[in-house]
Design a protein around this motif. Structure first.
Motif, PDB file in Angstrom:
ATOM      1  N   GLU A  99       0.830  -1.206   0.000  1.00  0.00           N
ATOM      2  CA  GLU A  99       0.000   0.000   0.000  1.00  0.00           C
ATOM      3  C   GLU A  99       0.866   1.258   0.000  1.00  0.00           C
ATOM      4  OE1 GLU A  99      -4.104  -1.425   2.271  1.00  0.00           O
ATOM      5  OE2 GLU A  99      -2.399  -0.749   3.485  1.00  0.00           O
ATOM      6  N   LYS A 100       1.941   1.245   0.791  1.00  0.00           N
ATOM      7  CA  LYS A 100       2.834   2.403   0.830  1.00  0.00           C
ATOM      8  C   LYS A 100       3.549   2.603  -0.507  1.00  0.00           C
ATOM      9  CE  LYS A 100       3.673   2.403   5.787  1.00  0.00           C
ATOM     10  NZ  LYS A 100       4.655   2.176   6.870  1.00  0.00           N
ATOM     11  N   MET A 101       3.936   1.480  -1.122  1.00  0.00           N
ATOM     12  CA  MET A 101       4.643   1.585  -2.394  1.00  0.00           C
ATOM     13  C   MET A 101       3.722   2.048  -3.527  1.00  0.00           C
ATOM     14  SD  MET A 101       7.053  -1.850  -2.329  1.00  0.00           S
ATOM     15  CE  MET A 101       6.944  -1.994  -4.081  1.00  0.00           C
ATOM     16  N   THR A 102       2.477   1.624  -3.518  1.00  0.00           N
ATOM     17  CA  THR A 102       1.571   1.940  -4.637  1.00  0.00           C
ATOM     18  C   THR A 102       0.770   3.213  -4.413  1.00  0.00           C
ATOM     19  OG1 THR A 102      -0.107   0.494  -3.679  1.00  0.00           O
ATOM     20  CG2 THR A 102       1.361  -0.466  -5.352  1.00  0.00           C
ATOM     21  N   ALA A 103       0.751   3.736  -3.203  1.00  0.00           N
ATOM     22  CA  ALA A 103      -0.051   4.931  -2.908  1.00  0.00           C
ATOM     23  C   ALA A 103       0.292   6.109  -3.822  1.00  0.00           C
ATOM     24  CB  ALA A 103       0.089   5.316  -1.444  1.00  0.00           C
ATOM     25  N   PRO A 104       1.571   6.422  -4.031  1.00  0.00           N
ATOM     26  CA  PRO A 104       1.873   7.558  -4.921  1.00  0.00           C
ATOM     27  C   PRO A 104       1.364   7.333  -6.352  1.00  0.00           C
ATOM     28  CG  PRO A 104       3.830   6.965  -3.653  1.00  0.00           C
ATOM     29  CD  PRO A 104       2.791   5.917  -3.396  1.00  0.00           C
ATOM     30  N   PHE A 105       1.480   6.121  -6.848  1.00  0.00           N
ATOM     31  CA  PHE A 105       1.011   5.826  -8.196  1.00  0.00           C
ATOM     32  C   PHE A 105      -0.500   6.016  -8.297  1.00  0.00           C
ATOM     33  CE2 PHE A 105      -0.857   2.686 -11.091  1.00  0.00           C
ATOM     34  CZ  PHE A 105      -0.366   3.162 -12.284  1.00  0.00           C
ATOM     35  N   GLY A 160      -5.273   9.254  -9.790  1.00  0.00           N
ATOM     36  CA  GLY A 160      -6.542   9.816  -9.348  1.00  0.00           C
ATOM     37  C   GLY A 160      -7.568   8.765  -8.941  1.00  0.00           C
ATOM     38  N   THR A 161      -7.116   7.622  -8.494  1.00  0.00           N
ATOM     39  CA  THR A 161      -8.060   6.582  -8.071  1.00  0.00           C
ATOM     40  C   THR A 161      -8.187   6.579  -6.553  1.00  0.00           C
ATOM     41  OG1 THR A 161      -6.341   4.900  -7.939  1.00  0.00           O
ATOM     42  CG2 THR A 161      -7.508   5.112 -10.038  1.00  0.00           C
ATOM     43  N   GLU A 162      -9.294   6.124  -6.113  1.00  0.00           N
ATOM     44  CA  GLU A 162      -9.552   5.974  -4.679  1.00  0.00           C
ATOM     45  C   GLU A 162      -9.248   4.530  -4.292  1.00  0.00           C
ATOM     46  OE1 GLU A 162     -10.561   8.204  -2.333  1.00  0.00           O
ATOM     47  OE2 GLU A 162     -10.259   9.709  -3.893  1.00  0.00           O
ATOM     48  N   PRO A 163      -8.783   4.311  -3.055  1.00  0.00           N
ATOM     49  CA  PRO A 163      -8.524   2.928  -2.617  1.00  0.00           C
ATOM     50  C   PRO A 163      -9.818   2.115  -2.587  1.00  0.00           C
ATOM     51  CG  PRO A 163      -7.581   4.519  -1.067  1.00  0.00           C
ATOM     52  CD  PRO A 163      -8.407   5.289  -2.041  1.00  0.00           C
ATOM     53  N   THR A 164      -9.715   0.889  -2.984  1.00  0.00           N
ATOM     54  CA  THR A 164     -10.867  -0.012  -2.939  1.00  0.00           C
ATOM     55  C   THR A 164     -11.062  -0.467  -1.494  1.00  0.00           C
ATOM     56  OG1 THR A 164     -10.301  -0.815  -5.137  1.00  0.00           O
ATOM     57  CG2 THR A 164     -11.837  -2.157  -3.852  1.00  0.00           C
ATOM     58  N   PRO A 165     -12.273  -0.275  -0.965  1.00  0.00           N
ATOM     59  CA  PRO A 165     -12.490  -0.697   0.427  1.00  0.00           C
ATOM     60  C   PRO A 165     -12.482  -2.231   0.528  1.00  0.00           C
ATOM     61  CG  PRO A 165     -14.537   0.095  -0.521  1.00  0.00           C
ATOM     62  CD  PRO A 165     -13.466   0.329  -1.533  1.00  0.00           C
ATOM     63  N   PRO A 166     -12.038  -2.752   1.676  1.00  0.00           N
ATOM     64  CA  PRO A 166     -12.033  -4.210   1.846  1.00  0.00           C
ATOM     65  C   PRO A 166     -13.466  -4.753   1.832  1.00  0.00           C
ATOM     66  CG  PRO A 166     -11.120  -3.095   3.797  1.00  0.00           C
ATOM     67  CD  PRO A 166     -11.516  -2.046   2.821  1.00  0.00           C
ATOM     68  N   THR A 167     -13.621  -5.993   1.336  1.00  0.00           N
ATOM     69  CA  THR A 167     -14.946  -6.595   1.281  1.00  0.00           C
ATOM     70  C   THR A 167     -15.290  -7.309   2.588  1.00  0.00           C
ATOM     71  OG1 THR A 167     -14.001  -8.579   0.293  1.00  0.00           O
ATOM     72  CG2 THR A 167     -14.906  -6.923  -1.212  1.00  0.00           C
ATOM     73  N   ARG A 168     -14.295  -7.580   3.402  1.00  0.00           N
ATOM     74  CA  ARG A 168     -14.550  -8.238   4.690  1.00  0.00           C
ATOM     75  C   ARG A 168     -14.069  -7.349   5.820  1.00  0.00           C
ATOM     76  NH1 ARG A 168     -13.380 -14.486   4.411  1.00  0.00           N
ATOM     77  NH2 ARG A 168     -11.743 -13.929   5.836  1.00  0.00           N
ATOM     78  N   ARG A 169     -14.773  -7.466   6.938  1.00  0.00           N
ATOM     79  CA  ARG A 169     -14.368  -6.682   8.099  1.00  0.00           C
ATOM     80  C   ARG A 169     -13.136  -7.302   8.749  1.00  0.00           C
ATOM     81  NH1 ARG A 169     -18.974  -6.440  12.149  1.00  0.00           N
ATOM     82  NH2 ARG A 169     -19.168  -8.604  11.553  1.00  0.00           N
ATOM     83  N   LYS A 170     -12.430  -6.502   9.523  1.00  0.00           N
ATOM     84  CA  LYS A 170     -11.283  -7.010  10.268  1.00  0.00           C
ATOM     85  C   LYS A 170     -11.780  -7.966  11.350  1.00  0.00           C
ATOM     86  CE  LYS A 170      -7.946  -3.282   9.869  1.00  0.00           C
ATOM     87  NZ  LYS A 170      -7.098  -2.355  10.627  1.00  0.00           N
ATOM     88  N   PRO A 171     -11.077  -9.060  11.549  1.00  0.00           N
ATOM     89  CA  PRO A 171     -11.481  -9.972  12.640  1.00  0.00           C
ATOM     90  C   PRO A 171     -11.246  -9.320  13.989  1.00  0.00           C
ATOM     91  CG  PRO A 171      -9.474 -10.754  11.552  1.00  0.00           C
ATOM     92  CD  PRO A 171      -9.932  -9.528  10.808  1.00  0.00           C
ATOM     93  N   THR A 172     -12.131  -9.619  14.928  1.00  0.00           N
ATOM     94  CA  THR A 172     -11.981  -9.080  16.278  1.00  0.00           C
ATOM     95  C   THR A 172     -11.136 -10.027  17.095  1.00  0.00           C
ATOM     96  OG1 THR A 172     -14.039 -10.119  16.942  1.00  0.00           O
ATOM     97  CG2 THR A 172     -14.165  -7.836  16.212  1.00  0.00           C
TER      98      THR A 172
END
Length: 129
Positions: free
Chosen positions: A105-111, A116-128
């Motif tokens: 994510e850090k490497m691709t964020a500048p690209f 001009g794209t927005e990050p794709t939200p995860p389809t699953r929630r984080k496990p508790t």
């Protein structure tokens, strides 16, 4: 390995059979005690032998059943330990994978920002935890 419940069932059937024979002997002994005292002594001796046999027939299969239950408990404990180790390995892999994703994510964020794209939200929630 024999089914412990089958062994216990067989021993209980044998115990009931011996108990019935013992009761029959006791009844016959009561009748004989009145008519032939010498015969009574012989029958009492036989009854003592039958009771000893009853204890022996019941005790060994029950002891075997208990030993098998102890072995089962030890096997379940070993399985629990193995599952605990596997869970630790899975948690370690999940941490390493999360670190890899963070680095990507850090490497691709500048690209993606330039594109001009927005990050794709995860389809699953984080496990508790």
């Amino acid at each position: 390995m024999a089914d412990p419940f089958e062994v216990l069932n067989k021993s209980q059937k044998a115990a009931v059979k011996l108990a019935m024979e013992s009761l029959r002997t006791m009844r016959d002994t009561a009748v004989t005690g009145v008519t032939a005292p010498d015969e009574l002594l012989r029958q009492v001796t036989e009854l003592a032998g039958a009771l000893t046999g009853l204890a022996g027939v019941t005790a060994q299969p029950l002891q075997d059943f208990i030993v098998r239950q102890r072995e089962l408990a030890e096997s379940i404990s070993a399985l629990a330990e193995a599952q605990e180790q596997l869970a630790g390995l899975a948690a370690d892999m999940a941490e390493k994978h999360a670190a890899t994703v963070t680095a990507l994510e850090k490497m691709t964020a500048p690209f993606f920002a330039l594109a001009g794209t927005e990050p794709t939200p995860p389809t699953r929630r984080k496990p508790t935890a």
